[in-house]
Write a protein that holds these residues in place. Structure first.
Motif, PDB file in Angstrom:
ATOM      1  N   LEU A 166      86.673  22.471  62.125  1.00  0.00           N
ATOM      2  CA  LEU A 166      86.126  23.797  62.396  1.00  0.00           C
ATOM      3  C   LEU A 166      85.241  23.763  63.635  1.00  0.00           C
ATOM      4  CD1 LEU A 166      84.916  25.104  58.888  1.00  0.00           C
ATOM      5  CD2 LEU A 166      86.855  25.965  60.225  1.00  0.00           C
ATOM      6  N   GLY A 167      85.215  24.880  64.363  1.00  0.00           N
ATOM      7  CA  GLY A 167      84.242  25.086  65.423  1.00  0.00           C
ATOM      8  C   GLY A 167      83.369  26.260  65.030  1.00  0.00           C
ATOM      9  N   VAL A 168      82.055  26.064  65.069  1.00  0.00           N
ATOM     10  CA  VAL A 168      81.125  27.096  64.611  1.00  0.00           C
ATOM     11  C   VAL A 168      80.077  27.340  65.696  1.00  0.00           C
ATOM     12  CG1 VAL A 168      79.518  27.809  62.808  1.00  0.00           C
ATOM     13  CG2 VAL A 168      81.487  26.399  62.213  1.00  0.00           C
ATOM     14  N   VAL A 169      79.765  28.607  65.916  1.00  0.00           N
ATOM     15  CA  VAL A 169      78.836  29.002  66.978  1.00  0.00           C
ATOM     16  C   VAL A 169      77.462  28.350  66.784  1.00  0.00           C
ATOM     17  CG1 VAL A 169      77.562  30.964  67.928  1.00  0.00           C
ATOM     18  CG2 VAL A 169      80.012  31.173  67.451  1.00  0.00           C
ATOM     19  N   ALA A 170      76.968  27.744  67.849  1.00  0.00           N
ATOM     20  CA  ALA A 170      75.707  27.007  67.779  1.00  0.00           C
ATOM     21  C   ALA A 170      74.598  27.623  68.619  1.00  0.00           C
ATOM     22  CB  ALA A 170      75.925  25.555  68.212  1.00  0.00           C
ATOM     23  N   ASP A 171      74.883  28.711  69.328  1.00  0.00           N
ATOM     24  CA  ASP A 171      73.855  29.304  70.192  1.00  0.00           C
ATOM     25  C   ASP A 171      73.415  30.696  69.727  1.00  0.00           C
ATOM     26  OD1 ASP A 171      76.225  30.538  70.847  1.00  0.00           O
ATOM     27  OD2 ASP A 171      76.091  30.183  73.004  1.00  0.00           O
ATOM     28  N   GLN A 172      73.598  30.985  68.445  1.00  0.00           N
ATOM     29  CA  GLN A 172      72.997  32.155  67.803  1.00  0.00           C
ATOM     30  C   GLN A 172      72.047  31.621  66.731  1.00  0.00           C
ATOM     31  OE1 GLN A 172      75.957  34.985  66.411  1.00  0.00           O
ATOM     32  NE2 GLN A 172      77.129  34.782  68.294  1.00  0.00           N
ATOM     33  N   ILE A 173      70.767  31.941  66.887  1.00  0.00           N
ATOM     34  CA  ILE A 173      69.719  31.324  66.077  1.00  0.00           C
ATOM     35  C   ILE A 173      69.040  32.366  65.193  1.00  0.00           C
ATOM     36  CG2 ILE A 173      67.604  29.946  66.145  1.00  0.00           C
ATOM     37  CD1 ILE A 173      70.076  28.575  67.374  1.00  0.00           C
ATOM     38  N   GLY A 174      68.838  32.007  63.935  1.00  0.00           N
ATOM     39  CA  GLY A 174      68.138  32.877  63.002  1.00  0.00           C
ATOM     40  C   GLY A 174      67.782  32.105  61.746  1.00  0.00           C
ATOM     41  N   ALA A 175      67.882  32.762  60.594  1.00  0.00           N
ATOM     42  CA  ALA A 175      67.656  32.100  59.310  1.00  0.00           C
ATOM     43  C   ALA A 175      68.457  32.803  58.234  1.00  0.00           C
ATOM     44  CB  ALA A 175      66.174  32.109  58.936  1.00  0.00           C
ATOM     45  N   ALA A 228      85.021  15.645  53.623  1.00  0.00           N
ATOM     46  CA  ALA A 228      84.416  16.302  54.776  1.00  0.00           C
ATOM     47  C   ALA A 228      85.447  16.492  55.886  1.00  0.00           C
ATOM     48  CB  ALA A 228      83.246  15.474  55.295  1.00  0.00           C
ATOM     49  N   ILE A 229      85.224  17.507  56.703  1.00  0.00           N
ATOM     50  CA  ILE A 229      86.023  17.716  57.909  1.00  0.00           C
ATOM     51  C   ILE A 229      85.075  17.759  59.110  1.00  0.00           C
ATOM     52  CG2 ILE A 229      87.829  18.992  56.671  1.00  0.00           C
ATOM     53  CD1 ILE A 229      86.662  21.562  57.961  1.00  0.00           C
ATOM     54  N   PRO A 230      85.578  17.469  60.302  1.00  0.00           N
ATOM     55  CA  PRO A 230      84.720  17.576  61.490  1.00  0.00           C
ATOM     56  C   PRO A 230      84.335  19.034  61.759  1.00  0.00           C
ATOM     57  CG  PRO A 230      86.704  16.276  61.934  1.00  0.00           C
ATOM     58  CD  PRO A 230      86.918  16.939  60.616  1.00  0.00           C
ATOM     59  N   ILE A 231      83.068  19.244  62.081  1.00  0.00           N
ATOM     60  CA  ILE A 231      82.569  20.570  62.460  1.00  0.00           C
ATOM     61  C   ILE A 231      81.957  20.444  63.847  1.00  0.00           C
ATOM     62  CG2 ILE A 231      81.070  22.494  61.858  1.00  0.00           C
ATOM     63  CD1 ILE A 231      81.066  21.483  58.977  1.00  0.00           C
ATOM     64  N   ALA A 232      82.463  21.191  64.790  1.00  0.00           N
ATOM     65  CA  ALA A 232      82.004  21.101  66.173  1.00  0.00           C
ATOM     66  C   ALA A 232      81.150  22.305  66.546  1.00  0.00           C
ATOM     67  CB  ALA A 232      83.190  21.005  67.123  1.00  0.00           C
ATOM     68  N   PRO A 233      80.050  22.102  67.267  1.00  0.00           N
ATOM     69  CA  PRO A 233      79.269  23.238  67.767  1.00  0.00           C
ATOM     70  C   PRO A 233      79.954  23.864  68.969  1.00  0.00           C
ATOM     71  CG  PRO A 233      78.289  21.172  68.507  1.00  0.00           C
ATOM     72  CD  PRO A 233      79.454  20.798  67.628  1.00  0.00           C
ATOM     73  N   ILE A 234      80.098  25.178  68.964  1.00  0.00           N
ATOM     74  CA  ILE A 234      80.738  25.868  70.076  1.00  0.00           C
ATOM     75  C   ILE A 234      79.833  26.991  70.573  1.00  0.00           C
ATOM     76  CG2 ILE A 234      83.074  25.327  69.260  1.00  0.00           C
ATOM     77  CD1 ILE A 234      83.266  28.249  68.281  1.00  0.00           C
ATOM     78  N   PRO A 235      79.974  27.400  71.839  1.00  0.00           N
ATOM     79  CA  PRO A 235      79.182  28.519  72.348  1.00  0.00           C
ATOM     80  C   PRO A 235      79.765  29.849  71.903  1.00  0.00           C
ATOM     81  CG  PRO A 235      80.614  27.690  74.071  1.00  0.00           C
ATOM     82  CD  PRO A 235      80.797  26.771  72.893  1.00  0.00           C
ATOM     83  N   THR A 236      78.947  30.883  71.928  1.00  0.00           N
ATOM     84  CA  THR A 236      79.408  32.227  71.597  1.00  0.00           C
ATOM     85  C   THR A 236      80.587  32.637  72.472  1.00  0.00           C
ATOM     86  OG1 THR A 236      77.216  32.900  70.827  1.00  0.00           O
ATOM     87  CG2 THR A 236      78.714  34.652  71.509  1.00  0.00           C
TER      88      THR A 236
END
Length: 282
Positions: A166-175, A228-236
């Protein structure tokens, strides 16, 4: 105390019903019970139910669809609030969103910070806020999830079982916000006879990528995932959507916590609680 809850089948609506105080007499409705965008229907509803308090948890939350469906989003997120406020003389508790902010702040957003929504969804939610009266309660929240609901956590669990990576957005920050915790805060504000604007999310900070990694780790520990599967940080920019989203939408909840004197619960603690419930659901 007779309480009318709109959006009763939603994540928060169900959590409000499950955590209601013993003295609350609940009347819960969904769109098929009363069309809140129909002024006359809302007036009739208020006359029939005669609530002491209304909690409006109904909303148009399809953020991307709203970009091409603004009339419907505005009708539900703004016009319906006006209808309820006009037909009901008591206190209204209304739910809103971090999307009323533009995400350019260098610190967590406070309740009185200037709003500058980037999307149709955010603009219509801001318009709904403007219909509240003095003495009402506005609660902004973000990234809501709960067991058995349609949300990011359950989507990730499904994809982690179906996809090799999976690639999941890493540059949107919150809680993240666990719905039962949000519901307890709302009941707490009601018990304190609060008025004004409050924020609630779980403690801590995360990107969607951080959240996804934690979901996998906690789910593996509980046996909800086999591997587990690999999870990669991706930009918006690598995951374009019709609606613009705030890059930083962390909410400052200190006003809420100080009033209720109930401390902070970290989002990962509540994630674990939700996954335990999810496991019990089978």
């Amino acid at each position: 105390m007779k309480v009318l809850i709109t959006g009763a089948r939603g994540q928060l609506g169900r959590a409000l019903a499950a955590t209601a105080p013993e003295d609350a007499i609940l009347h819960t409705i969904e769109i098929d019970d009363c069309n809140l965008t129909d002024r006359a229907a809302v007036k009739e509803l208020m006359e029939q139910v005669a609530p002491d308090l209304v909690i409006n948890a109904a909303a148009y939350t399809a953020v991307d669809k709203a970009e091409s469906d603004e009339d419907a989003a505005r009708a539900i997120n703004a016009d319906a609030v006006a209808n309820v406020r006009e037909a009901f003389a008591g206190k209204l508790v209304h739910l809103s969103t971090d999307f009323v902010f533009d995400g350019t702040s260098s610190r967590a957003y406070r309740p009185d910070d200037t709003r500058k929504p980037l999307s149709v969804y955010g603009r219509t939610k801001a318009a709904g806020e403007d219909h509240l009266a003095h003495g009402d309660v506005l609660v902004r929240t973000a990234w809501v999830y709960t067991s058995g609901g349609a949300n990011f956590v359950r989507t990730m669990l499904r994809l982690m079982q179906e996809k090799p990576s999976l690639g999941v957005v890493a540059d949107q920050i919150g809680a993240p916000t666990w719905a039962p915790g949000l519901a307890r805060t709302i009941w707490g504000l009601i018990a304190a006879d609060a008025a004004g604007t409050f924020h609630h999310s779980d403690a801590g900070v995360a990107s969607w990528y951080d959240f996804a990694v934690a979901i996998q780790e906690e789910a593996l520990a509980l046996g909800l995932l086999a591997s587990a599967i690999p999870i990669a940080p991706i930009p918006t920019s690598a995951y374009p959507t019709p609606a613009a989203r705030p890059a930083f939408s962390l909410l400052d909840c200190s006003k809420t916590r100080e009033l209720l004197e109930d401390g902070y619960t970290h989002w990962r603690t509540n994630l674990r609680r939700m996954l335990l419930e999810e496991k019990a659901l089978g």
